[in-house]
Design an enzyme around this catalytic site. Sequence first.
Site, PDB file in Angstrom:
ATOM      1  N   ASP A   1       0.968  -1.431   0.030  1.00 39.43           N
ATOM      2  CA  ASP A   1       0.011   0.085   0.078  1.00 39.43           C
ATOM      3  C   ASP A   1       0.975   1.209   0.120  1.00 39.43           C
ATOM      4  O   ASP A   1       2.074   1.340   0.536  1.00 39.43           O
ATOM      5  CB  ASP A   1      -0.753   0.040   1.091  1.00 39.43           C
ATOM      6  CG  ASP A   1      -2.180   0.871   0.952  1.00 39.43           C
ATOM      7  OD1 ASP A   1      -3.246   0.291   1.174  1.00 39.43           O
ATOM      8  OD2 ASP A   1      -1.940   2.015   1.177  1.00 39.43           O
TER       9      ASP A   1
ATOM     10  N   THR B   1      -3.521   6.240 -10.768  1.00 36.41           N
ATOM     11  CA  THR B   1      -3.419   4.653  -9.948  1.00 36.41           C
ATOM     12  C   THR B   1      -4.101   3.755 -10.726  1.00 36.41           C
ATOM     13  O   THR B   1      -3.905   2.613 -10.805  1.00 36.41           O
ATOM     14  CB  THR B   1      -3.853   5.149  -8.626  1.00 36.41           C
ATOM     15  OG1 THR B   1      -2.705   5.691  -7.749  1.00 36.41           O
ATOM     16  CG2 THR B   1      -4.106   3.965  -7.901  1.00 36.41           C
TER      17      THR B   1
ATOM     18  N   THR C   1     -15.821  -2.404  -9.625  1.00 33.59           N
ATOM     19  CA  THR C   1     -17.103  -1.973  -9.141  1.00 33.59           C
ATOM     20  C   THR C   1     -18.363  -2.268 -10.049  1.00 33.59           C
ATOM     21  O   THR C   1     -18.015  -2.283 -11.350  1.00 33.59           O
ATOM     22  CB  THR C   1     -16.694  -0.406  -8.676  1.00 33.59           C
ATOM     23  OG1 THR C   1     -18.000   0.157  -8.373  1.00 33.59           O
ATOM     24  CG2 THR C   1     -16.044   0.118 -10.161  1.00 33.59           C
ATOM     25  N   ASP C   2     -19.421  -2.125  -9.586  1.00 36.50           N
ATOM     26  CA  ASP C   2     -20.723  -2.300 -10.291  1.00 36.50           C
ATOM     27  C   ASP C   2     -20.751  -0.908 -10.947  1.00 36.50           C
ATOM     28  O   ASP C   2     -21.488  -0.860 -11.792  1.00 36.50           O
ATOM     29  CB  ASP C   2     -21.892  -2.506  -9.357  1.00 36.50           C
ATOM     30  CG  ASP C   2     -22.312  -1.675  -8.227  1.00 36.50           C
ATOM     31  OD1 ASP C   2     -21.226  -0.319  -8.313  1.00 36.50           O
ATOM     32  OD2 ASP C   2     -23.232  -1.651  -7.800  1.00 36.50           O
ATOM     33  N   GLU C   3     -20.023   0.042 -10.479  1.00 37.54           N
ATOM     34  CA  GLU C   3     -20.232   1.287 -11.275  1.00 37.54           C
ATOM     35  C   GLU C   3     -19.807   1.435 -12.758  1.00 37.54           C
ATOM     36  O   GLU C   3     -20.175   2.035 -13.374  1.00 37.54           O
ATOM     37  CB  GLU C   3     -19.402   2.668 -10.535  1.00 37.54           C
ATOM     38  CG  GLU C   3     -19.938   2.522  -9.249  1.00 37.54           C
ATOM     39  CD  GLU C   3     -19.806   3.989  -8.680  1.00 37.54           C
ATOM     40  OE1 GLU C   3     -19.236   5.083  -9.315  1.00 37.54           O
ATOM     41  OE2 GLU C   3     -19.935   4.254  -7.216  1.00 37.54           O
TER      42      GLU C   3
ATOM     43  N   TYR D   1     -14.258   8.456 -12.018  1.00 40.60           N
ATOM     44  CA  TYR D   1     -13.718   7.295 -11.100  1.00 40.60           C
ATOM     45  C   TYR D   1     -14.198   5.957 -11.923  1.00 40.60           C
ATOM     46  O   TYR D   1     -13.431   4.856 -12.049  1.00 40.60           O
ATOM     47  CB  TYR D   1     -14.370   7.115  -9.851  1.00 40.60           C
ATOM     48  CG  TYR D   1     -14.508   5.764  -9.179  1.00 40.60           C
ATOM     49  CD1 TYR D   1     -13.358   5.252  -8.670  1.00 40.60           C
ATOM     50  CD2 TYR D   1     -15.685   5.337  -8.641  1.00 40.60           C
ATOM     51  CE1 TYR D   1     -13.236   3.935  -8.035  1.00 40.60           C
ATOM     52  CE2 TYR D   1     -15.669   3.861  -8.302  1.00 40.60           C
ATOM     53  CZ  TYR D   1     -14.490   3.271  -8.031  1.00 40.60           C
ATOM     54  OH  TYR D   1     -14.679   2.091  -7.470  1.00 40.60           O
TER      55      TYR D   1
ATOM     56  N   LYS E   1     -12.032   2.788 -13.521  1.00 35.76           N
ATOM     57  CA  LYS E   1     -12.075   1.373 -13.342  1.00 35.76           C
ATOM     58  C   LYS E   1     -12.504   0.830 -14.577  1.00 35.76           C
ATOM     59  O   LYS E   1     -12.219  -0.871 -14.821  1.00 35.76           O
ATOM     60  CB  LYS E   1     -13.235   1.286 -12.064  1.00 35.76           C
ATOM     61  CG  LYS E   1     -12.907   1.709 -10.814  1.00 35.76           C
ATOM     62  CD  LYS E   1     -11.649   1.234 -10.198  1.00 35.76           C
ATOM     63  CE  LYS E   1     -11.855  -0.241  -9.555  1.00 35.76           C
ATOM     64  NZ  LYS E   1     -10.703  -0.779  -8.979  1.00 35.76           N
TER      65      LYS E   1
ATOM     66  N   GLY F   1     -23.691  13.884 -12.833  1.00 39.95           N
ATOM     67  CA  GLY F   1     -23.857  12.519 -13.352  1.00 39.95           C
ATOM     68  C   GLY F   1     -24.105  11.528 -12.485  1.00 39.95           C
ATOM     69  O   GLY F   1     -23.520  10.461 -12.712  1.00 39.95           O
ATOM     70  N   HIS F   2     -24.837  11.992 -11.560  1.00 39.70           N
ATOM     71  CA  HIS F   2     -25.061  10.751 -10.300  1.00 39.70           C
ATOM     72  C   HIS F   2     -25.975   9.720 -10.877  1.00 39.70           C
ATOM     73  O   HIS F   2     -27.367   9.908 -11.352  1.00 39.70           O
ATOM     74  CB  HIS F   2     -25.875  11.697  -9.329  1.00 39.70           C
ATOM     75  CG  HIS F   2     -25.905  10.974  -8.011  1.00 39.70           C
ATOM     76  ND1 HIS F   2     -26.716  11.542  -7.045  1.00 39.70           N
ATOM     77  CD2 HIS F   2     -25.423   9.783  -7.448  1.00 39.70           C
ATOM     78  CE1 HIS F   2     -26.671  10.805  -5.934  1.00 39.70           C
ATOM     79  NE2 HIS F   2     -26.046   9.558  -6.362  1.00 39.70           N
TER      80      HIS F   2
END
Length: 356
Positions: free
Chosen positions: A32, A99, A133-135, A159, A163, A293-294
């Site tokens: 980390d 990252t 992630t499911d996003e 984000y 991903k 963008g929610h």
Amino acid sequence: MNFLVTGGAGFIGSAVCRHLCANPNYRVTNLDKLTYAGNLASLRPIENAHNYRFAHADICDEKAVLDILKRDDIDIVMNLAAESHVDRSIDGPGAFIETNIVGTYRMLNAALEYWRGLGEERKRRFRFHHVSTDEVFGDLPFDGSMFVEETPYAPSSPYSASKAASDHLVRAWHESYGLPVVLSNCSNNYGPYHFPEKLIPLIILNALDEKTLPVYGAGANVRDWLFVEDHARALELIATKGRPGESYNVGGNSERTNLAVVETICDLLDRRRPRTGGKSYRDLITFVPDRPGHDRRYAIDASKIARDLGWTPKENFDGGLARTVGWFLDNKWWWGPIREQRYAGERLGEARKAAP
Ligand code: NAD
Ligand code: DAU
């Protein structure tokens, strides 16, 4: 079995390290960088365990990663290191590209070189497990539909786009170079050691401080909540038993609107830590401008992991939330320093001061 867990000082990574270290047949290296979200205090229950060690390194540093893979004879990589907060990604996407995309690329390069040097038996056993992630699937309507493993990617935020990009790289390293990878896409986690910029810990701690409880928009957005220790069990199964090249959706089967989550926390605190004057914590709820963008709704169909690997969540949302509220009431030693020194408490992600 020797595991390398990246991002093991974060919320989910630390739960994975604590879970894996309970098995005396496993050895765990936690790699980390210790960004603002990394906290070695989350590893206190295992910091002296014979099968745990910490390596302070950046996943973007390919040579450091390769050295650790060789030094610790790694059999399974679990890649959790990431920038994880959607609101921060709206204000400043740069670290997310670095990252989440470049870092995953560097991890894949190091893992491929290491894997190619292994003997046949260890080569067959090796896994690169990428935790996503499911996003990445984007926005669901309020119609009962759910994300399955084949749902097309349609990320909405910097984000989730970062991903999604990393997931594509991981698949490409399997198809092009034969690296034995597995992927998982999970819904919203909650539980102990959750960094207090995310909804559930933020609401608990703001309430205890008698601060306002910010609900984006009308609070109608829906998330599918999963207790973090159930996720850690799922990740162990996927990493050790998942089929190379496949992905697994992981979810809690607990869809709630954000407003319902916040109200339930208020009701739990009303019982466990009543406010003076008999008022309810619900009085602190404040509706604030929505996240740009929610995504309206996320919901995971987790039938593949149930069918293929025998995993289902053990904790239901009401029980898990009560445990979580109880944990935060009992563990100020963990969150007190974060709230004082590292978390300013300002509203993030309104896209006003974005500097990509
Ligand atoms: P977190 O923000 O709590 O922790 C991230 C950890 O990664 C921190 O310890 C940080 O120091 C470390 N890190 C960041 N950049 C690094 C780098 N360049 N090199 C090495 N370490 C670095 O995140 P989390 O909520 O525990 O999420 C872990 C993973 O799970 C992420 O990949 C995230 O995308 C994914 N995920 C999270 C959720 C959720 O609800 N939290 C749900 C699904 C998937
Ligand atoms: O779905 C999985 C994702 O869950 C992970 O990939 C992310 O790493 C993780 O951070 C989480 O993302 P969310 O954006 O869903 O989590 P967050 O806790 O930030 O927000 C949850 C919901 O609550 C979301 O709809 C936005 C809303 N919200 C959030 C905050 C911080 C509020 O209404 N008020 C707030 O103050």
